[in-house]
Design an enzyme around this catalytic site. Structure first.
Site, PDB file in Angstrom:
ATOM      1  N   HIS A  99       0.960 -54.011 -36.975  1.00  0.00           N
ATOM      2  CA  HIS A  99       1.137 -52.759 -37.708  1.00  0.00           C
ATOM      3  C   HIS A  99       0.683 -51.590 -36.844  1.00  0.00           C
ATOM      4  CE1 HIS A  99      -2.780 -54.522 -38.698  1.00  0.00           C
ATOM      5  NE2 HIS A  99      -3.251 -53.277 -38.715  1.00  0.00           N
ATOM      6  N   HIS A 101      -0.841 -47.742 -37.130  1.00  0.00           N
ATOM      7  CA  HIS A 101      -1.488 -46.770 -38.012  1.00  0.00           C
ATOM      8  C   HIS A 101      -0.990 -45.368 -37.680  1.00  0.00           C
ATOM      9  CE1 HIS A 101      -4.937 -49.255 -39.599  1.00  0.00           C
ATOM     10  NE2 HIS A 101      -4.696 -49.950 -38.499  1.00  0.00           N
TER      11      HIS A 101
HETATM   12  P1  AMP Z   1      -6.345 -53.209 -38.935  1.00  0.00           P
HETATM   13  O1  AMP Z   1      -7.847 -53.111 -39.114  1.00  0.00           O
HETATM   14  O2  AMP Z   1      -5.811 -52.442 -37.778  1.00  0.00           O
HETATM   15  O3  AMP Z   1      -5.865 -54.657 -38.957  1.00  0.00           O
HETATM   16  O4  AMP Z   1      -5.728 -52.494 -40.188  1.00  0.00           O
HETATM   17  C1  AMP Z   1      -5.464 -53.133 -41.399  1.00  0.00           C
HETATM   18  C2  AMP Z   1      -5.295 -52.056 -42.424  1.00  0.00           C
HETATM   19  O5  AMP Z   1      -4.627 -52.616 -43.546  1.00  0.00           O
HETATM   20  C3  AMP Z   1      -6.595 -51.442 -42.926  1.00  0.00           C
HETATM   21  O6  AMP Z   1      -6.619 -50.059 -42.607  1.00  0.00           O
HETATM   22  C4  AMP Z   1      -6.545 -51.698 -44.422  1.00  0.00           C
HETATM   23  O7  AMP Z   1      -7.021 -50.612 -45.168  1.00  0.00           O
HETATM   24  C5  AMP Z   1      -5.070 -51.920 -44.670  1.00  0.00           C
HETATM   25  N1  AMP Z   1      -4.732 -52.744 -45.823  1.00  0.00           N
HETATM   26  C6  AMP Z   1      -5.213 -53.973 -46.097  1.00  0.00           C
HETATM   27  N2  AMP Z   1      -4.647 -54.427 -47.241  1.00  0.00           N
HETATM   28  C7  AMP Z   1      -3.801 -53.465 -47.675  1.00  0.00           C
HETATM   29  C8  AMP Z   1      -2.928 -53.342 -48.809  1.00  0.00           C
HETATM   30  N3  AMP Z   1      -2.808 -54.306 -49.724  1.00  0.00           N
HETATM   31  N4  AMP Z   1      -2.206 -52.195 -48.943  1.00  0.00           N
HETATM   32  C9  AMP Z   1      -2.333 -51.215 -48.022  1.00  0.00           C
HETATM   33  N5  AMP Z   1      -3.123 -51.274 -46.939  1.00  0.00           N
HETATM   34  C10 AMP Z   1      -3.865 -52.383 -46.774  1.00  0.00           C
END
Ligand code: AMP
Ligand code: ZN
Length: 133
Positions: A99, A101
């Site tokens: 993903h 950001h």
């Molecule tokens: P990372 O730490 O780069 O793996 O980012 C994962 C991101 O996913 C974090 O910023 C979380 O807040 C986000 N996240 C986790 N679960 C969900 C969800 N169900 N809906 C939206 N964002 C999510």
């Protein structure tokens, strides 16, 4: 992938606040909202992260970023945007479906900090280690 939270979001099995979708990617609001409009752009195909991505899959994902990023920035009246991407736990990855950001920026103290610590290293030696064949 059955136990992947982002695959479940893509499949509509768990709710999300989607803001863009096409055949290849889905963009939805990050639940943390580090800054207003913090968005995740994910490939619909399950790939762990960029370290495991083919050039073709990377091109497909990253080609979508400028349009979505500019739309968010303009619509929310942000002054700029940090675009970042974490690969593996040591780098802060907590969800193991690739993903990107998109973090709109409004002020220096708006909730997100991007900073680089300076280290003195032998850049010539590093260059010879890292030069890509
Ligand atoms: P990372 O730490 O780069 O793996 O980012 C994962 C991101 O996913 C974090 O910023 C979380 O807040 C986000 N996240 C986790 N679960 C969900 C969800 N169900 N809906 C939206 N964002 C999510
Ligand atoms: Zn997945």
């Amino acid at each position: 992938m059955t136990d992947c939270i982002f695959c479940k979001i893509i499949a509509g099995e768990i709710p999300s606040y989607q803001i863009y979708e096409d055949d290849d990617v889905l963009a939805f609001l990050d639940i943390t909202q580090t800054t207003k409009g913090h968005t995740l752009v994910v490939p619909k195909k399950h790939i762990r992260n960029v370290l495991e991505m083919s050039a073709e899959d990377a091109a497909t994902l990253f080609a979508k970023i400028p349009k979505i990023a500019a739309h968010i920035t303009q619509t929310l009246g942000a002054s700029g945007m940090n675009i970042l991407q974490n690969n593996e736990t040591i780098a802060g990855q907590t969800v193991f479906h690739a993903h990107v950001h998109l973090i709109p920026r409004y002020r220096k103290d708006d909730g997100f900090t991007a900073s680089f610590t300076e280290h003195e290293l032998d850049l010539k030696a590093l260059q010879s280690t890292l030069t890509t064949p």
